[in-house]
Structures are given as structure tokens and as C-alpha cells.
Design a protein around this motif. Structure first.
Motif, PDB file in Angstrom:
ATOM      1  N   ALA A 184     -25.344  14.718  21.608  1.00 14.36           N
ATOM      2  CA  ALA A 184     -25.605  13.302  21.926  1.00 14.36           C
ATOM      3  C   ALA A 184     -24.333  12.614  22.392  1.00 14.36           C
ATOM      4  CB  ALA A 184     -26.182  12.592  20.699  1.00 14.36           C
ATOM      5  N   THR A 185     -23.200  12.938  21.720  1.00 16.85           N
ATOM      6  CA  THR A 185     -21.931  12.318  22.117  1.00 16.85           C
ATOM      7  C   THR A 185     -21.529  12.742  23.523  1.00 16.85           C
ATOM      8  OG1 THR A 185     -21.214  12.258  19.819  1.00 16.85           O
ATOM      9  CG2 THR A 185     -19.507  12.059  21.497  1.00 16.85           C
ATOM     10  N   ALA A 186     -21.700  14.027  23.822  1.00 14.90           N
ATOM     11  CA  ALA A 186     -21.355  14.523  25.150  1.00 14.90           C
ATOM     12  C   ALA A 186     -22.226  13.915  26.221  1.00 14.90           C
ATOM     13  CB  ALA A 186     -21.479  16.050  25.172  1.00 14.90           C
ATOM     14  N   ALA A 187     -23.522  13.733  25.893  1.00 14.03           N
ATOM     15  CA  ALA A 187     -24.435  13.147  26.872  1.00 14.03           C
ATOM     16  C   ALA A 187     -24.078  11.708  27.147  1.00 14.03           C
ATOM     17  CB  ALA A 187     -25.872  13.260  26.362  1.00 14.03           C
ATOM     18  N   ALA A 188     -23.560  11.006  26.125  1.00 18.06           N
ATOM     19  CA  ALA A 188     -23.265   9.586  26.302  1.00 18.06           C
ATOM     20  C   ALA A 188     -21.949   9.371  27.045  1.00 18.06           C
ATOM     21  CB  ALA A 188     -23.209   8.901  24.938  1.00 18.06           C
ATOM     22  N   ALA A 189     -21.012  10.319  26.918  1.00 23.71           N
ATOM     23  CA  ALA A 189     -19.709  10.168  27.563  1.00 23.71           C
ATOM     24  C   ALA A 189     -19.772  10.728  28.977  1.00 23.71           C
ATOM     25  CB  ALA A 189     -18.655  10.902  26.744  1.00 23.71           C
ATOM     26  N   GLN A 190     -19.757   9.828  29.949  1.00 24.57           N
ATOM     27  CA  GLN A 190     -19.894  10.241  31.346  1.00 24.57           C
ATOM     28  C   GLN A 190     -18.557  10.144  32.066  1.00 24.57           C
ATOM     29  OE1 GLN A 190     -22.743  11.505  31.898  1.00 24.57           O
ATOM     30  NE2 GLN A 190     -23.546  10.728  29.973  1.00 24.57           N
ATOM     31  N   PRO A 191     -18.315  11.055  33.012  1.00 24.98           N
ATOM     32  CA  PRO A 191     -17.088  10.942  33.801  1.00 24.98           C
ATOM     33  C   PRO A 191     -17.108   9.683  34.660  1.00 24.98           C
ATOM     34  CG  PRO A 191     -18.551  12.594  34.743  1.00 24.98           C
ATOM     35  CD  PRO A 191     -19.146  12.201  33.431  1.00 24.98           C
ATOM     36  N   THR A 192     -15.956   9.046  34.782  1.00 24.28           N
ATOM     37  CA  THR A 192     -15.865   7.843  35.597  1.00 24.28           C
ATOM     38  C   THR A 192     -15.805   8.216  37.070  1.00 24.28           C
ATOM     39  OG1 THR A 192     -14.695   6.679  33.835  1.00 24.28           O
ATOM     40  CG2 THR A 192     -14.514   5.764  36.058  1.00 24.28           C
ATOM     41  N   LEU A 193     -16.662   7.606  37.856  1.00 25.86           N
ATOM     42  CA  LEU A 193     -16.682   7.857  39.293  1.00 25.86           C
ATOM     43  C   LEU A 193     -15.527   7.108  39.963  1.00 25.86           C
ATOM     44  CD1 LEU A 193     -20.519   7.341  39.801  1.00 25.86           C
ATOM     45  CD2 LEU A 193     -19.314   9.538  39.747  1.00 25.86           C
ATOM     46  N   LYS A 194     -14.958   7.712  40.980  1.00 26.45           N
ATOM     47  CA  LYS A 194     -13.904   7.049  41.745  1.00 26.45           C
ATOM     48  C   LYS A 194     -14.535   6.098  42.757  1.00 26.45           C
ATOM     49  CE  LYS A 194     -10.598  10.879  41.404  1.00 26.45           C
ATOM     50  NZ  LYS A 194      -9.790  11.858  42.170  1.00 26.45           N
ATOM     51  N   ALA A 195     -14.038   4.880  42.809  1.00 31.38           N
ATOM     52  CA  ALA A 195     -14.605   3.884  43.712  1.00 31.38           C
ATOM     53  C   ALA A 195     -13.513   3.000  44.282  1.00 31.38           C
ATOM     54  CB  ALA A 195     -15.644   3.029  42.991  1.00 31.38           C
ATOM     55  N   VAL A 196     -13.704   2.593  45.532  1.00 26.90           N
ATOM     56  CA  VAL A 196     -12.796   1.679  46.215  1.00 26.90           C
ATOM     57  C   VAL A 196     -13.541   0.375  46.477  1.00 26.90           C
ATOM     58  CG1 VAL A 196     -11.429   1.283  48.299  1.00 26.90           C
ATOM     59  CG2 VAL A 196     -11.558   3.582  47.304  1.00 26.90           C
TER      60      VAL A 196
ATOM     61  N   LEU B 230     -28.252   8.776  26.228  1.00 29.52           N
ATOM     62  CA  LEU B 230     -27.215   8.063  26.979  1.00 29.52           C
ATOM     63  C   LEU B 230     -26.566   6.949  26.168  1.00 29.52           C
ATOM     64  CD1 LEU B 230     -29.149   7.753  30.353  1.00 29.52           C
ATOM     65  CD2 LEU B 230     -27.266   9.310  29.858  1.00 29.52           C
ATOM     66  N   LYS B 231     -27.126   6.683  24.979  1.00 30.14           N
ATOM     67  CA  LYS B 231     -26.634   5.596  24.125  1.00 30.14           C
ATOM     68  C   LYS B 231     -26.582   4.275  24.886  1.00 30.14           C
ATOM     69  CE  LYS B 231     -24.194   8.463  20.778  1.00 30.14           C
ATOM     70  NZ  LYS B 231     -22.955   8.687  20.012  1.00 30.14           N
ATOM     71  N   LEU B 232     -27.687   3.942  25.532  1.00 24.54           N
ATOM     72  CA  LEU B 232     -27.780   2.693  26.270  1.00 24.54           C
ATOM     73  C   LEU B 232     -27.694   1.505  25.326  1.00 24.54           C
ATOM     74  CD1 LEU B 232     -30.732   3.595  28.691  1.00 24.54           C
ATOM     75  CD2 LEU B 232     -28.280   3.741  29.152  1.00 24.54           C
ATOM     76  N   ASN B 233     -27.176   0.399  25.853  1.00 19.21           N
ATOM     77  CA  ASN B 233     -27.088  -0.829  25.078  1.00 19.21           C
ATOM     78  C   ASN B 233     -27.529  -1.986  25.978  1.00 19.21           C
ATOM     79  OD1 ASN B 233     -26.515  -2.849  23.267  1.00 19.21           O
ATOM     80  ND2 ASN B 233     -24.355  -2.328  22.998  1.00 19.21           N
ATOM     81  N   ARG B 234     -28.790  -2.320  25.867  1.00 15.52           N
ATOM     82  CA  ARG B 234     -29.417  -3.372  26.677  1.00 15.52           C
ATOM     83  C   ARG B 234     -29.336  -3.085  28.174  1.00 15.52           C
ATOM     84  NH1 ARG B 234     -32.941  -7.332  24.482  1.00 15.52           N
ATOM     85  NH2 ARG B 234     -32.510  -7.320  22.244  1.00 15.52           N
TER      86      ARG B 234
ATOM     87  N   PRO C  76     -27.441  12.864  33.788  1.00 11.64           N
ATOM     88  CA  PRO C  76     -26.336  11.958  34.122  1.00 11.64           C
ATOM     89  C   PRO C  76     -25.293  12.634  34.999  1.00 11.64           C
ATOM     90  CG  PRO C  76     -26.194  12.704  31.841  1.00 11.64           C
ATOM     91  CD  PRO C  76     -27.497  13.209  32.359  1.00 11.64           C
ATOM     92  N   LEU C  77     -24.815  11.878  35.990  1.00 10.35           N
ATOM     93  CA  LEU C  77     -23.840  12.394  36.948  1.00 10.35           C
ATOM     94  C   LEU C  77     -22.496  11.689  36.865  1.00 10.35           C
ATOM     95  CD1 LEU C  77     -26.185  12.657  40.073  1.00 10.35           C
ATOM     96  CD2 LEU C  77     -25.599  14.469  38.439  1.00 10.35           C
ATOM     97  N   GLY C  78     -22.449  10.518  36.248  1.00 12.63           N
ATOM     98  CA  GLY C  78     -21.197   9.787  36.141  1.00 12.63           C
ATOM     99  C   GLY C  78     -21.446   8.311  35.931  1.00 12.63           C
ATOM    100  N   MET C  79     -20.371   7.537  35.916  1.00  8.68           N
ATOM    101  CA  MET C  79     -20.521   6.097  35.699  1.00  8.68           C
ATOM    102  C   MET C  79     -19.435   5.334  36.423  1.00  8.68           C
ATOM    103  SD  MET C  79     -19.181   5.315  31.817  1.00  8.68           S
ATOM    104  CE  MET C  79     -17.422   5.259  31.437  1.00  8.68           C
ATOM    105  N   LEU C  80     -19.756   4.084  36.716  1.00 12.40           N
ATOM    106  CA  LEU C  80     -18.791   3.097  37.176  1.00 12.40           C
ATOM    107  C   LEU C  80     -18.483   2.175  36.013  1.00 12.40           C
ATOM    108  CD1 LEU C  80     -20.394   2.202  40.625  1.00 12.40           C
ATOM    109  CD2 LEU C  80     -18.312   3.539  40.270  1.00 12.40           C
ATOM    110  N   GLY C  81     -17.227   1.760  35.898  1.00 11.68           N
ATOM    111  CA  GLY C  81     -16.823   0.939  34.767  1.00 11.68           C
ATOM    112  C   GLY C  81     -16.190   1.791  33.682  1.00 11.68           C
TER     113      GLY C  81
END
Length: 288
Positions: free
Chosen positions: A13-25, A208-212, A242-247
Motif C-alpha cells: 500500500a505504501t509503495a502504491a501511494a508513493a508515486q514518482p514525480t513527473l518532470k514538468a516545465v 493510492l491513499k487519496l485525500n479528497r 499509477p504512472l506518476g504525479m505532479l506536485g
């Protein structure tokens, strides 16, 4: 043995919730006069964004690729609008939350004329159009989903609860080209999924441990989801992997830092984050 199994499940569950941060410009930002913007819709030609400027009770029109303002409308007609979508006839549907309706506009750029409404709703915060022309709206205060056909309420499904087909403060509803229906069940920290006949299909959220979570965007085989209280935007594939996250997962303000973002728009490598409590919208290019 039981302890080992529990530990393994917790690690998963912890691994599923921790997503790599996507690179963004960051390519552009617009914040002038906005107050808690919530969601938006591309114009049918993709050149404009119609943004719900919720706390100002209006719609703001922006150039999609520059975020330069084109104009605004709806003041005095709308009350805390949350979501927007275009129907098959090219009319703009606005989830007019404070007026308990879907407001229908004919628009040309920032010129808009209120031409109709869908009534019988309770604080709608999401609106979507199905491939067959049906219009779906989340009854956020009633914990249900309303379905309209040809301007008339056809059926309502769900009630307050945490079971399958039940909702708690449902925010967004989005519909894929194949008719698959996604309902962001915010109070239950999950996304429920239905087929075109409204039969339940496997949803997602717990791992994913979503929060609202609030609003999502479908872009081809990808799903972008605003996980508001985690201050992040999640990217998943259509199988909900899950593929990644922004933020960063923490409150901030920057090219890749947000404060309770409620929505996202996406088109290829370009992503528009409605960074609600920073009172802005930002255009990002996500790097491969």
C-alpha cells in the motif's frame, strides 16, 4: 506468518501511494482576479479554455496555449459554478452549483447567451456528456448521480453511503469515448467506475491513499486526477495503474507545487492544473 502477511500488505500500500514525480516545465500562468477556480473545458476547436471562476460566480475564457484572457461572462447569472463541459451541439454546460442546476449557454469566444437549464438537482459540482448525448451531473449535496436525456431527467442513481453505487460528496463525473463513466466519490476517497448502462466496474482509490480527490481528466489511454488535500495531480493508465504525479505532496506554489488543486485538463504532453487555493491556472509541459 499473519504478521508477515500484514507487513507485506502495508508495504504494498505504501509503495502504491508513493508515486514518482513527473518532470514538468511551466509555460504559462494566469491568476489575475481569479478566486478559487475549480474546473474548465476546452472549446470544441481546442483553442480556448472556459474556466469556472467559482468564488467570483463567473466563467473566464482564456487562450489555451498562452492563458491570455479573452473575457468573462455569467456574473449575475451563475452562483458558485464548479464544472463545465460542451455538449454535442456545441453548447456550454455549466454546473451552476449555487442555483442547483446545469446552466446552458450558447457561446462565441467570450460572448455568451444563457439559453436553457437542467433542473431538479442538489448542489451539482460535476457535469459530463456521454457519447449517446445523455448528460450526467453529480448531485453533490444529495450523494447521487443524475442522468438527463433530451433535456429531461431520466433517472437518478445512488444515495449517501460508502458501498458500491453509493456516494459521499461526489464531485466530478467524466465519460470516456467508449461510454465508461468515472465518478470521483470525494468523501469516500475513491473513483467509482460504471459501464454505459451504469453497471459497476472495478474502481480505484484505496491503494493510492487519496485525500479528497475532486476532478479528473481523460486523455486517450491516460487518466489525470486531482488529489486535492494531498496537493498533487496523479497520472494513471486506463487500467488504473499509477504512472506518476505532479506536485510534491505538500502545499506550495511553483512550477510543480500546488495548494489544494481541484482539477486538471490534459492534451498530450500539455497539462493545465487548476491550482484552486493558489487562485491560478498553470500550463505545464510534461517531459517524457
Amino acid at each position: 506468518m499473519r504478521a508477515m502477511i500484514v507487513a507485506a500488505l502495508l508495504c504494498f500500500a505504501t509503495a502504491a501511494a508513493a508515486q514518482p514525480t513527473l518532470k514538468a516545465v511551466q509555460l504559462a500562468e494566469f491568476a489575475d482576479g481569479l478566486s478559487q477556480p475549480h474546473d474548465g473545458a476546452f472549446s470544441p476547436d481546442g483553442k480556448l479554455i472556459y474556466l469556472t471562476d467559482m468564488a467570483n460566480s463567473r466563467m473566464v475564457v482564456l487562450e489555451a496555449m498562452t492563458l491570455k484572457p479573452v473575457g468573462a461572462f455569467g456574473k449575475g447569472e451563475l452562483s458558485y459554478p464548479h464544472d463545465a463541459e460542451f455538449d454535442k451541439a456545441g453548447r456550454l454546460l455549466v454546473a451552476d452549483t449555487g442555483n442547483n442546476r446545469i446552466a446552458i449557454y450558447e457561446v462565441s469566444g467570450a460572448q455568451a447567451r444563457l439559453v436553457g437549464e437542467l433542473k431538479g438537482l442538489s448542489g451539482p459540482e460535476g457535469v459530463a456528456v456521454a457519447p449517446d448525448g445523455r448528460i450526467f451531473a453529480t448531485n453533490t449535496r444529495a450523494g447521487s448521480l443524475a442522468v438527463f436525456r433530451d433535456g429531461r431527467l431520466e433517472r437518478t442513481i445512488g444515495s449517501y453511503g460508502a458501498g458500491e453505487g453509493e456516494f459521499s460528496h461526489p464531485h466530478d463525473v467524466d465519460i470516456a469515448p467508449d461510454g465508461t463513466i468515472y465518478v470521483v466519490d470525494s468523501g469516500n476517497n475513491r473513483v467509482q467506475v460504471f459501464d454505459a448502462a451504469l453497471k459497476p466496474r472495478p474502481g480505484f482509490g484505496a491503494a493510492l491513499k487519496l485525500n479528497r480527490p475532486t476532478y479528473l481528466a481523460l486523455d486517450g489511454e491516460r487518466i489525470w486526477l486531482a488529489d486535492e488535500y494531498n496537493h498533487r495531480i496523479l497520472l494513471l493508465d486506463r487500467s488504473h495503474k499509477p504512472l506518476g504525479m505532479l506536485g510534491s505532496g505538500r502545499q506550495g506554489r511553483g512550477a510543480n507545487a500546488f495548494h489544494k488543486p481541484e482539477a486538471v485538463l490534459a492534451r498530450g504532453q500539455y497539462v493545465w492544473v487548476i491550482d484552486t487555493y493558489n487562485d491560478r491556472i498553470v500550463l505545464l509541459r510534461v517531459e517524457p
